[in-house]
Write a protein that holds these residues in place. Structure first.
Motif, PDB file in Angstrom:
ATOM      1  N   GLU A  51       0.830  -1.204   0.000  1.00 18.75           N
ATOM      2  CA  GLU A  51       0.000   0.000   0.000  1.00 18.75           C
ATOM      3  C   GLU A  51       0.869   1.260   0.000  1.00 18.75           C
ATOM      4  OE1 GLU A  51      -3.711   1.406   2.645  1.00 18.75           O
ATOM      5  OE2 GLU A  51      -1.838   1.184   3.772  1.00 18.75           O
ATOM      6  N   THR A  52       1.865   1.283   0.864  1.00 14.26           N
ATOM      7  CA  THR A  52       2.751   2.441   0.976  1.00 14.26           C
ATOM      8  C   THR A  52       3.539   2.649  -0.310  1.00 14.26           C
ATOM      9  OG1 THR A  52       2.916   2.049   3.352  1.00 14.26           O
ATOM     10  CG2 THR A  52       4.588   3.467   2.378  1.00 14.26           C
ATOM     11  N   TYR A  53       4.040   1.568  -0.883  1.00 14.09           N
ATOM     12  CA  TYR A  53       4.804   1.653  -2.129  1.00 14.09           C
ATOM     13  C   TYR A  53       3.935   2.170  -3.271  1.00 14.09           C
ATOM     14  CZ  TYR A  53       7.781   0.308  -6.031  1.00 14.09           C
ATOM     15  OH  TYR A  53       8.537   0.327  -7.174  1.00 14.09           O
ATOM     16  N   LEU A  54       2.708   1.652  -3.374  1.00 18.62           N
ATOM     17  CA  LEU A  54       1.812   2.080  -4.451  1.00 18.62           C
ATOM     18  C   LEU A  54       1.367   3.529  -4.291  1.00 18.62           C
ATOM     19  CD1 LEU A  54      -0.298  -1.158  -4.878  1.00 18.62           C
ATOM     20  CD2 LEU A  54       1.423  -0.245  -6.459  1.00 18.62           C
ATOM     21  N   GLN A  55       1.413   4.032  -3.060  1.00 18.38           N
ATOM     22  CA  GLN A  55       1.115   5.443  -2.813  1.00 18.38           C
ATOM     23  C   GLN A  55       2.352   6.313  -3.030  1.00 18.38           C
ATOM     24  OE1 GLN A  55      -0.363   5.278   1.215  1.00 18.38           O
ATOM     25  NE2 GLN A  55      -2.445   4.831   0.550  1.00 18.38           N
ATOM     26  N   GLN A  56       3.424   5.688  -3.492  1.00 17.00           N
ATOM     27  CA  GLN A  56       4.703   6.344  -3.775  1.00 17.00           C
ATOM     28  C   GLN A  56       5.267   7.040  -2.542  1.00 17.00           C
ATOM     29  OE1 GLN A  56       4.024   8.720  -7.297  1.00 17.00           O
ATOM     30  NE2 GLN A  56       3.962   6.912  -8.589  1.00 17.00           N
ATOM     31  N   LYS A  57       5.115   6.360  -1.410  1.00 20.91           N
ATOM     32  CA  LYS A  57       5.678   6.842  -0.155  1.00 20.91           C
ATOM     33  C   LYS A  57       6.879   5.976   0.202  1.00 20.91           C
ATOM     34  CE  LYS A  57       1.228   8.436   1.627  1.00 20.91           C
ATOM     35  NZ  LYS A  57       0.207   8.218   2.667  1.00 20.91           N
ATOM     36  N   ASP A  58       7.644   6.414   1.166  1.00 22.25           N
ATOM     37  CA  ASP A  58       8.850   5.719   1.601  1.00 22.25           C
ATOM     38  C   ASP A  58       8.481   4.554   2.513  1.00 22.25           C
ATOM     39  OD1 ASP A  58      11.356   4.931   2.436  1.00 22.25           O
ATOM     40  OD2 ASP A  58      11.823   6.808   3.479  1.00 22.25           O
ATOM     41  N   ILE A  59       8.670   3.321   2.036  1.00 26.16           N
ATOM     42  CA  ILE A  59       8.266   2.174   2.848  1.00 26.16           C
ATOM     43  C   ILE A  59       9.180   1.939   4.041  1.00 26.16           C
ATOM     44  CG2 ILE A  59       7.128   1.039   0.908  1.00 26.16           C
ATOM     45  CD1 ILE A  59       9.360  -1.050   1.014  1.00 26.16           C
ATOM     46  N   SER A  60      10.332   2.590   4.064  1.00 31.54           N
ATOM     47  CA  SER A  60      11.192   2.436   5.238  1.00 31.54           C
ATOM     48  C   SER A  60      10.579   3.120   6.455  1.00 31.54           C
ATOM     49  CB  SER A  60      12.593   2.984   4.964  1.00 31.54           C
ATOM     50  OG  SER A  60      12.557   4.388   4.810  1.00 31.54           O
ATOM     51  N   MET A  61       9.528   3.900   6.236  1.00 23.91           N
ATOM     52  CA  MET A  61       8.854   4.579   7.338  1.00 23.91           C
ATOM     53  C   MET A  61       7.684   3.772   7.903  1.00 23.91           C
ATOM     54  SD  MET A  61      10.813   7.101   7.563  1.00 23.91           S
ATOM     55  CE  MET A  61       9.980   8.038   8.813  1.00 23.91           C
ATOM     56  N   VAL A  62       7.440   2.573   7.371  1.00 19.69           N
ATOM     57  CA  VAL A  62       6.368   1.717   7.888  1.00 19.69           C
ATOM     58  C   VAL A  62       6.816   1.153   9.230  1.00 19.69           C
ATOM     59  CG1 VAL A  62       5.081  -0.425   7.524  1.00 19.69           C
ATOM     60  CG2 VAL A  62       5.490   1.123   5.606  1.00 19.69           C
ATOM     61  N   TYR A  63       5.996   1.360  10.244  1.00 30.38           N
ATOM     62  CA  TYR A  63       6.319   0.842  11.571  1.00 30.38           C
ATOM     63  C   TYR A  63       6.053  -0.654  11.619  1.00 30.38           C
ATOM     64  CZ  TYR A  63       6.410   5.711  13.010  1.00 30.38           C
ATOM     65  OH  TYR A  63       6.704   7.040  13.121  1.00 30.38           O
ATOM     66  N   THR A  64       6.949  -1.392  12.237  1.00 28.49           N
ATOM     67  CA  THR A  64       6.809  -2.845  12.298  1.00 28.49           C
ATOM     68  C   THR A  64       6.656  -3.344  13.733  1.00 28.49           C
ATOM     69  OG1 THR A  64       9.214  -3.106  12.315  1.00 28.49           O
ATOM     70  CG2 THR A  64       8.114  -3.187  10.170  1.00 28.49           C
ATOM     71  N   THR A  65       6.271  -2.461  14.622  1.00 29.59           N
ATOM     72  CA  THR A  65       6.085  -2.859  16.016  1.00 29.59           C
ATOM     73  C   THR A  65       4.816  -3.691  16.167  1.00 29.59           C
ATOM     74  OG1 THR A  65       4.789  -0.893  16.529  1.00 29.59           O
ATOM     75  CG2 THR A  65       7.195  -0.736  16.820  1.00 29.59           C
TER      76      THR A  65
END
Length: 95
Positions: A51-65
């Motif tokens: 979802e984040t990638y397709l929104q052309q956002k930085d996926i390294s900012m996805v929280y994985t907690t």
């Protein structure tokens, strides 16, 4: 339930019809991302990364907690219930 091979074949045929390309024409790349913190939350994380990638956002900012994964799971459940066409009643609990 159909086997994964049959489903994969149907998916490839669908993509070919839509894009005039086969899955072998797709280009892949590895993107930097945070690592999951446990061994059982990969599915919601993959969906969130996509979802984040397709929104052309930085996926390294996805929280994985664990807390973030709980939120992802709730969001997925809400979308599935809304899109299912069934009338689900909200459940509330008085604490």
């Amino acid at each position: 339930m159909q086997s994964p091979n049959v489903l994969s074949k149907h998916f490839r045929n669908l993509i070919k019809q839509i894009t005039s390309q086969t899955s072998s024409d797709w280009k892949s790349k590895i993107v930097q991302h945070t690592r999951q913190s446990d061994g059982h939350n990969c599915r919601p994380l993959i969906l969130k990364f996509a979802e984040t990638y397709l929104q052309q956002k930085d996926i390294s900012m996805v929280y994985t907690t664990q807390e973030a994964n709980t939120v992802f799971r709730r969001q997925i459940a809400i979308v599935l219930m809304k899109e299912s066409g069934n009338n689900f009643r909200s459940c509330t609990t008085d604490l």
